[in-house]
Design a protein around this motif. Sequence first.
Motif, PDB file in Angstrom:
ATOM      1  N   ASN A 277      34.091  48.250  55.810  1.00 15.52           N
ATOM      2  CA  ASN A 277      33.024  48.311  54.809  1.00 15.52           C
ATOM      3  C   ASN A 277      32.090  49.473  55.126  1.00 15.52           C
ATOM      4  O   ASN A 277      32.093  50.011  56.236  1.00 15.52           O
ATOM      5  CB  ASN A 277      32.267  46.978  54.729  1.00 15.52           C
ATOM      6  N   ILE A 278      31.278  49.844  54.162  1.00 18.06           N
ATOM      7  CA  ILE A 278      30.454  51.045  54.294  1.00 18.06           C
ATOM      8  C   ILE A 278      29.464  50.956  55.450  1.00 18.06           C
ATOM      9  O   ILE A 278      29.156  51.961  56.106  1.00 18.06           O
ATOM     10  CB  ILE A 278      29.717  51.343  52.967  1.00 18.06           C
ATOM     11  N   PHE A 279      28.998  49.760  55.756  1.00 19.79           N
ATOM     12  CA  PHE A 279      28.032  49.606  56.844  1.00 19.79           C
ATOM     13  C   PHE A 279      28.675  49.910  58.188  1.00 19.79           C
ATOM     14  O   PHE A 279      28.097  50.599  59.032  1.00 19.79           O
ATOM     15  CB  PHE A 279      27.442  48.195  56.824  1.00 19.79           C
TER      16      PHE A 279
ATOM     17  N   PHE B 130      20.571  42.774  50.478  1.00 24.79           N
ATOM     18  CA  PHE B 130      21.462  43.928  50.505  1.00 24.79           C
ATOM     19  C   PHE B 130      20.780  45.137  51.140  1.00 24.79           C
ATOM     20  O   PHE B 130      21.350  45.812  52.012  1.00 24.79           O
ATOM     21  CB  PHE B 130      21.900  44.255  49.077  1.00 24.79           C
TER      22      PHE B 130
ATOM     23  N   ILE C 226      27.045  50.503  44.282  1.00 23.60           N
ATOM     24  CA  ILE C 226      27.404  49.853  45.540  1.00 23.60           C
ATOM     25  C   ILE C 226      26.855  48.432  45.632  1.00 23.60           C
ATOM     26  O   ILE C 226      27.272  47.658  46.495  1.00 23.60           O
ATOM     27  CB  ILE C 226      26.922  50.669  46.760  1.00 23.60           C
ATOM     28  N   PHE C 227      25.912  48.100  44.741  1.00 16.67           N
ATOM     29  CA  PHE C 227      25.365  46.748  44.731  1.00 16.67           C
ATOM     30  C   PHE C 227      26.055  45.945  43.642  1.00 16.67           C
ATOM     31  O   PHE C 227      25.949  46.255  42.456  1.00 16.67           O
ATOM     32  CB  PHE C 227      23.854  46.786  44.468  1.00 16.67           C
TER      33      PHE C 227
ATOM     34  N   GLN D 202      20.299  45.467  55.043  1.00 16.93           N
ATOM     35  CA  GLN D 202      21.388  46.000  55.861  1.00 16.93           C
ATOM     36  C   GLN D 202      21.244  47.513  56.042  1.00 16.93           C
ATOM     37  O   GLN D 202      21.498  48.054  57.130  1.00 16.93           O
ATOM     38  CB  GLN D 202      22.732  45.660  55.216  1.00 16.93           C
TER      39      GLN D 202
ATOM     40  N   VAL E 267      33.773  53.332  48.559  1.00 16.99           N
ATOM     41  CA  VAL E 267      32.780  52.469  49.177  1.00 16.99           C
ATOM     42  C   VAL E 267      33.167  51.000  49.009  1.00 16.99           C
ATOM     43  O   VAL E 267      33.469  50.551  47.896  1.00 16.99           O
ATOM     44  CB  VAL E 267      31.380  52.693  48.564  1.00 16.99           C
ATOM     45  N   ASP E 268      33.156  50.264  50.124  1.00 16.83           N
ATOM     46  CA  ASP E 268      33.400  48.821  50.114  1.00 16.83           C
ATOM     47  C   ASP E 268      32.228  48.153  50.826  1.00 16.83           C
ATOM     48  O   ASP E 268      31.939  48.483  51.978  1.00 16.83           O
ATOM     49  CB  ASP E 268      34.713  48.508  50.838  1.00 16.83           C
ATOM     50  N   THR E 269      31.545  47.253  50.155  1.00 19.45           N
ATOM     51  CA  THR E 269      30.397  46.573  50.761  1.00 19.45           C
ATOM     52  C   THR E 269      30.723  45.145  51.182  1.00 19.45           C
ATOM     53  O   THR E 269      29.839  44.395  51.586  1.00 19.45           O
ATOM     54  CB  THR E 269      29.212  46.541  49.780  1.00 19.45           C
ATOM     55  N   ASN E 270      31.998  44.778  51.114  1.00 22.90           N
ATOM     56  CA  ASN E 270      32.431  43.445  51.537  1.00 22.90           C
ATOM     57  C   ASN E 270      32.322  43.325  53.051  1.00 22.90           C
ATOM     58  O   ASN E 270      33.037  43.998  53.796  1.00 22.90           O
ATOM     59  CB  ASN E 270      33.866  43.203  51.078  1.00 22.90           C
ATOM     60  N   LEU E 271      31.438  42.458  53.521  1.00 20.51           N
ATOM     61  CA  LEU E 271      31.181  42.347  54.956  1.00 20.51           C
ATOM     62  C   LEU E 271      32.376  41.819  55.736  1.00 20.51           C
ATOM     63  O   LEU E 271      32.448  41.986  56.967  1.00 20.51           O
ATOM     64  CB  LEU E 271      29.960  41.454  55.202  1.00 20.51           C
TER      65      LEU E 271
END
Length: 349
Positions: free
Chosen positions: A126-128, A165, A151-152, A168, A117-121
């Motif tokens: 990234n996960i999103f 966070f 993930i946070f 999103q 998981v990568d949450t870097n926008l």
Amino acid sequence: MTDNNSYSALNLFNFEHEELPKLIDPLFPKIGLASLVGSSDTGKSTLLRQLAIYVSLGLDEFIGYKLFPQHQNVIFISTEDDPTSTSISIKKPISKIIQDTSKDINLLNHLKFIFEVDTNLTNPNNIFNILERDLKSNPTDLIIVDAFTDIFSGDINSSTKVREFLNQFSKIAKTYNCLILFLHHTGKKANKFSASKDNVLGSQAFEAKMRVVLELKPFPNDENLRTLTITKGNYISSKLKKYSKILSFDESTLLFSDTGKEVLSDSLSSLAYVNPKKNSILPIIQKLHTEGKSIRQIETELKSQGYRISKSSVSNYLKEQKNANIIEKDFEDIDYSQNVDNIESEVLL
């Protein structure tokens, strides 16, 4: 209606829904954010994997609640485990479930695990973005995030950062009509208290953003039992939130099941403490209370007999006695949407 995000009151009034659509009735809505919280080693991940398997197989019941999967697709974001450990952890429950239901094992293709998981926008992967690409081609009922703290990466006590966070994920849930369920932890001392939304670790913004929060706790003095409590439910009856469901855990299959019993949620903390002289104290308290003595008078009488006890302990014991007429109640036939106001008995294990 002026645009896709704006509705007049008349538009909303004319919606066909009479009740909030549920994925699990009466717990979880089909759309939004929710959370299962608890301390370490209570089986939170195991319970959520079981739920994911049930949804992917299209089963219609989960630990005593009705399931309404539409697409039977589940995405499980697992940050605490890897493919090998997950493979080992799902073999026993899947084998037992398939044996009991005769479901086609190929339906498990509806359950997808994500481990990195990568949450870097700024990262296109990234996960999103990964979730959006997947959801566009595969409508999904449920996304499980195990665990939120992994993930946070910001300050968990910052309301602003936590809210930004979670917004999103909220946008994804609303856009793709799915439920996103976060596994999260409670504070270190939470097991000493009854289940409460105040036990959730970190900023209050996390709990505030959830439509439903459930807390899984070990049952006092029995390692094979857990209590599942609705500590927040925007559209759930207060009478349902008054009770904690008692679940049993089978280590041989790694499966939770409904015992058919419930306990008053606010009695959990008193059940957890056992006074070594409790058996001799309780009959005296009960007798004095029957005679009409006040809590202060009962405390004074007990102290005159050599017992060390406080007014709060007397009050807790009276509450426990009031609800300790052990009654088993089968809730399978209850229609939660219509009959919740008819639940009369106080149920304790």
